[in-house]
Design a protein around this motif. Structure first.
Motif, PDB file in Angstrom:
ATOM      1  N   LEU A  39     -33.011  28.927  -1.342  1.00 14.86           N
ATOM      2  CA  LEU A  39     -32.985  27.535  -0.881  1.00 14.86           C
ATOM      3  C   LEU A  39     -32.701  26.573  -2.028  1.00 14.86           C
ATOM      4  CD1 LEU A  39     -36.009  27.555   1.621  1.00 14.86           C
ATOM      5  CD2 LEU A  39     -33.561  27.641   2.161  1.00 14.86           C
ATOM      6  N   ALA A  40     -33.243  26.867  -3.209  1.00 17.07           N
ATOM      7  CA  ALA A  40     -32.967  26.018  -4.371  1.00 17.07           C
ATOM      8  C   ALA A  40     -31.488  26.068  -4.723  1.00 17.07           C
ATOM      9  CB  ALA A  40     -33.820  26.467  -5.561  1.00 17.07           C
ATOM     10  N   HIS A  41     -30.892  27.248  -4.640  1.00 16.84           N
ATOM     11  CA  HIS A  41     -29.456  27.385  -4.911  1.00 16.84           C
ATOM     12  C   HIS A  41     -28.637  26.600  -3.888  1.00 16.84           C
ATOM     13  CE1 HIS A  41     -25.548  29.235  -5.712  1.00 16.84           C
ATOM     14  NE2 HIS A  41     -25.439  29.378  -4.400  1.00 16.84           N
ATOM     15  N   LEU A  42     -28.972  26.748  -2.622  1.00 18.38           N
ATOM     16  CA  LEU A  42     -28.216  26.040  -1.582  1.00 18.38           C
ATOM     17  C   LEU A  42     -28.268  24.534  -1.807  1.00 18.38           C
ATOM     18  CD1 LEU A  42     -29.269  28.104   1.584  1.00 18.38           C
ATOM     19  CD2 LEU A  42     -27.132  28.280   0.276  1.00 18.38           C
ATOM     20  N   HIS A  43     -29.450  24.029  -2.157  1.00 18.82           N
ATOM     21  CA  HIS A  43     -29.578  22.593  -2.429  1.00 18.82           C
ATOM     22  C   HIS A  43     -28.744  22.200  -3.648  1.00 18.82           C
ATOM     23  CE1 HIS A  43     -31.306  18.621  -2.722  1.00 18.82           C
ATOM     24  NE2 HIS A  43     -31.743  18.881  -3.943  1.00 18.82           N
ATOM     25  N   ALA A  44     -28.765  23.043  -4.681  1.00 18.85           N
ATOM     26  CA  ALA A  44     -28.059  22.717  -5.921  1.00 18.85           C
ATOM     27  C   ALA A  44     -26.550  22.649  -5.729  1.00 18.85           C
ATOM     28  CB  ALA A  44     -28.401  23.740  -7.003  1.00 18.85           C
ATOM     29  N   PRO A  81     -18.847  23.723  17.757  1.00 15.07           N
ATOM     30  CA  PRO A  81     -18.009  23.799  16.547  1.00 15.07           C
ATOM     31  C   PRO A  81     -18.720  23.286  15.300  1.00 15.07           C
ATOM     32  CG  PRO A  81     -16.728  22.981  18.398  1.00 15.07           C
ATOM     33  CD  PRO A  81     -18.158  22.974  18.842  1.00 15.07           C
ATOM     34  N   ASP A  82     -19.506  22.221  15.435  1.00 14.87           N
ATOM     35  CA  ASP A  82     -20.213  21.685  14.277  1.00 14.87           C
ATOM     36  C   ASP A  82     -21.268  22.664  13.767  1.00 14.87           C
ATOM     37  OD1 ASP A  82     -18.785  19.323  14.250  1.00 14.87           O
ATOM     38  OD2 ASP A  82     -20.247  18.221  15.448  1.00 14.87           O
ATOM     39  N   ILE A  83     -21.977  23.313  14.679  1.00 12.60           N
ATOM     40  CA  ILE A  83     -22.978  24.304  14.261  1.00 12.60           C
ATOM     41  C   ILE A  83     -22.295  25.462  13.555  1.00 12.60           C
ATOM     42  CG2 ILE A  83     -24.721  25.933  15.093  1.00 12.60           C
ATOM     43  CD1 ILE A  83     -25.198  23.937  17.434  1.00 12.60           C
ATOM     44  N   ALA A  84     -21.175  25.899  14.095  1.00  9.26           N
ATOM     45  CA  ALA A  84     -20.448  27.008  13.479  1.00  9.26           C
ATOM     46  C   ALA A  84     -19.915  26.629  12.097  1.00  9.26           C
ATOM     47  CB  ALA A  84     -19.300  27.435  14.388  1.00  9.26           C
ATOM     48  N   ARG A  85     -19.468  25.399  11.936  1.00 13.22           N
ATOM     49  CA  ARG A  85     -18.997  24.962  10.618  1.00 13.22           C
ATOM     50  C   ARG A  85     -20.152  24.948   9.619  1.00 13.22           C
ATOM     51  NH1 ARG A  85     -15.042  22.112  13.683  1.00 13.22           N
ATOM     52  NH2 ARG A  85     -16.465  20.435  14.278  1.00 13.22           N
ATOM     53  N   MET A  86     -21.342  24.543  10.078  1.00 14.98           N
ATOM     54  CA  MET A  86     -22.512  24.600   9.200  1.00 14.98           C
ATOM     55  C   MET A  86     -22.784  26.030   8.756  1.00 14.98           C
ATOM     56  SD  MET A  86     -25.950  25.549   9.245  1.00 14.98           S
ATOM     57  CE  MET A  86     -26.477  25.465  10.954  1.00 14.98           C
ATOM     58  N   LEU A  87     -22.641  26.992   9.679  1.00 16.51           N
ATOM     59  CA  LEU A  87     -22.868  28.396   9.339  1.00 16.51           C
ATOM     60  C   LEU A  87     -21.824  28.885   8.337  1.00 16.51           C
ATOM     61  CD1 LEU A  87     -24.863  30.654  10.175  1.00 16.51           C
ATOM     62  CD2 LEU A  87     -23.145  31.404  11.825  1.00 16.51           C
ATOM     63  N   ARG A  88     -20.576  28.467   8.534  1.00 20.09           N
ATOM     64  CA  ARG A  88     -19.514  28.816   7.580  1.00 20.09           C
ATOM     65  C   ARG A  88     -19.836  28.248   6.198  1.00 20.09           C
ATOM     66  NH1 ARG A  88     -14.591  25.363   8.715  1.00 20.09           N
ATOM     67  NH2 ARG A  88     -16.003  23.894   7.683  1.00 20.09           N
ATOM     68  N   ASP A  89     -20.292  26.998   6.167  1.00 21.18           N
ATOM     69  CA  ASP A  89     -20.631  26.371   4.888  1.00 21.18           C
ATOM     70  C   ASP A  89     -21.807  27.084   4.230  1.00 21.18           C
ATOM     71  OD1 ASP A  89     -18.610  24.559   5.351  1.00 21.18           O
ATOM     72  OD2 ASP A  89     -19.943  22.935   5.983  1.00 21.18           O
ATOM     73  N   LEU A  90     -22.768  27.552   5.038  1.00 21.23           N
ATOM     74  CA  LEU A  90     -23.879  28.326   4.491  1.00 21.23           C
ATOM     75  C   LEU A  90     -23.365  29.576   3.797  1.00 21.23           C
ATOM     76  CD1 LEU A  90     -26.727  29.461   4.112  1.00 21.23           C
ATOM     77  CD2 LEU A  90     -26.648  30.234   6.496  1.00 21.23           C
ATOM     78  N   HIS A  91     -22.516  30.316   4.467  1.00 26.68           N
ATOM     79  CA  HIS A  91     -22.013  31.551   3.881  1.00 26.68           C
ATOM     80  C   HIS A  91     -21.206  31.280   2.614  1.00 26.68           C
ATOM     81  CE1 HIS A  91     -22.389  33.597   8.083  1.00 26.68           C
ATOM     82  NE2 HIS A  91     -23.532  33.530   7.453  1.00 26.68           N
ATOM     83  N   ALA A  92     -20.450  30.205   2.616  1.00 25.69           N
ATOM     84  CA  ALA A  92     -19.688  29.853   1.417  1.00 25.69           C
ATOM     85  C   ALA A  92     -20.622  29.484   0.271  1.00 25.69           C
ATOM     86  CB  ALA A  92     -18.743  28.693   1.725  1.00 25.69           C
ATOM     87  N   ALA A  93     -21.678  28.733   0.578  1.00 27.42           N
ATOM     88  CA  ALA A  93     -22.632  28.329  -0.463  1.00 27.42           C
ATOM     89  C   ALA A  93     -23.432  29.519  -0.974  1.00 27.42           C
ATOM     90  CB  ALA A  93     -23.579  27.262   0.089  1.00 27.42           C
ATOM     91  N   ALA A  94     -23.806  30.437  -0.078  1.00 25.75           N
ATOM     92  CA  ALA A  94     -24.609  31.588  -0.476  1.00 25.75           C
ATOM     93  C   ALA A  94     -23.805  32.613  -1.262  1.00 25.75           C
ATOM     94  CB  ALA A  94     -25.221  32.241   0.757  1.00 25.75           C
ATOM     95  N   ALA A  95     -22.486  32.576  -1.150  1.00 25.15           N
ATOM     96  CA  ALA A  95     -21.644  33.559  -1.827  1.00 25.15           C
ATOM     97  C   ALA A  95     -21.803  33.500  -3.348  1.00 25.15           C
ATOM     98  CB  ALA A  95     -20.183  33.352  -1.439  1.00 25.15           C
ATOM     99  N   SER A  96     -22.167  32.340  -3.880  1.00 24.59           N
ATOM    100  CA  SER A  96     -22.323  32.204  -5.334  1.00 24.59           C
ATOM    101  C   SER A  96     -23.771  32.390  -5.780  1.00 24.59           C
ATOM    102  CB  SER A  96     -21.822  30.824  -5.787  1.00 24.59           C
ATOM    103  OG  SER A  96     -22.528  29.776  -5.130  1.00 24.59           O
ATOM    104  N   PHE A  97     -24.651  32.801  -4.876  1.00 22.07           N
ATOM    105  CA  PHE A  97     -26.060  32.988  -5.200  1.00 22.07           C
ATOM    106  C   PHE A  97     -26.307  34.372  -5.801  1.00 22.07           C
ATOM    107  CE2 PHE A  97     -30.249  34.580  -3.533  1.00 22.07           C
ATOM    108  CZ  PHE A  97     -31.061  33.841  -4.381  1.00 22.07           C
TER     109      PHE A  97
END
Length: 255
Positions: A39-44, A81-97
């Motif tokens: 969660l700290a990474h996602l926020h950062a 579509p907005d919920i799905a875009r949020m999920l896509r953004d989550l996966h993109a953000a988590a990829a660098s964790f």
């Protein structure tokens, strides 16, 4: 004066989860340090679809940002579509964790991967469903991260699709198919992965049923309670999704 604690209910909330002002306090488990690091990474990195971790309180409980907003299990199809875009953004953000050394995760259902989306490619939420979605001022926010862990984009998207789109037997197949297409298009899933996603829907629902049935057999809560309330529902959903894979593949055809 002691802070007022409001017990939170709904969904599959763990016993002992409370709201204190602008924070949520949760019991700590073996997975909590890894969850906080995620969660700290996602926020950062600027992902706004998760609560911020705020450390521990004087009782050693996990402290998280309380996210005010609307919590409803009956999602408006226009929001898919907005919920799905949020999920896509989550996966993109988590990829660098990078998980901390010795990270422990508590994922209840073992994830399944497919060619092009293998298990371990990204850390997933593993319960991205209406009961864990808050429609906040800053957009859609996922709460209850205790089951986060290594997974696959396709597996998480299958679960989120069948729950958020409400793909149950009593809904007309064309309506479910249209919702599925809207959700997957919103995510922007690679066309090469769409046939595999269609086949994963029933597998995913069946895995949920198996979790509940095993929990009922072993007396594990909240799964034993949910099996009594919804076991037949999940078995029916799994059968329905398996029986109509051709319809889901057709719906997810050429963009």
């Amino acid at each position: 004066m002691a802070a007022v604690e409001e017990h939170l209910t709904g969904g599959n909330v763990t016993a002992g989860v409370v709201r204190v002002g602008a924070t949520v306090r949760r019991p700590v488990g073996p997975q909590t340090d890894a969850v906080d690091a995620l969660l700290a990474h996602l926020h950062a990195v600027g992902f706004t679809g998760a609560p911020r971790p705020l450390g521990r309180d004087e009782r050693g409980r996990q402290v998280l940002e309380y996210v005010p907003g609307e919590l409803t299990e009956d999602l408006d199809p226009r929001h898919l579509p907005d919920i799905a875009r949020m999920l896509r953004d989550l996966h993109a953000a988590a990829a660098s964790f990078t998980p901390p050394p010795g990270a422990v995760w508590h994922t209840e259902i073992p994830p399944v991967g497919v060619p092009g989306s293998p298990v371990g490619e990204v850390i997933c939420h593993h319960d991205a469903a209406p009961w864990n979605l808050v429609r906040a001022d800053r957009g859609w926010v996922l709460i209850d991260w205790d089951n986060a862990g290594p997974g696959s984009r396709a597996w998480e998207l299958a679960y989120a699709s069948l729950t958020c789109c409400g793909m149950r037997p009593e809904r007309p197949i064309p309506e479910s198919a249209a919702r599925l297409r809207s959700f997957v298009d919103g995510y922007g899933l690679d066309p090469a992965l769409r046939p595999a996603l269609a086949a994963l829907l029933g597998v995913n629902a069946g895995a949920m049923y198996d979790l509940l049935a095993t929990g009922a057999r072993d007396g594990r809560q909240p799964w034993a309670r949910i099996y009594t309330e919804d076991g037949a529902f999940w078995r029916g959903v799994a059968d329905h999704l398996h029986a109509n894979v051709a319809e889901w593949r057709s719906a997810l055809g050429e963009e």
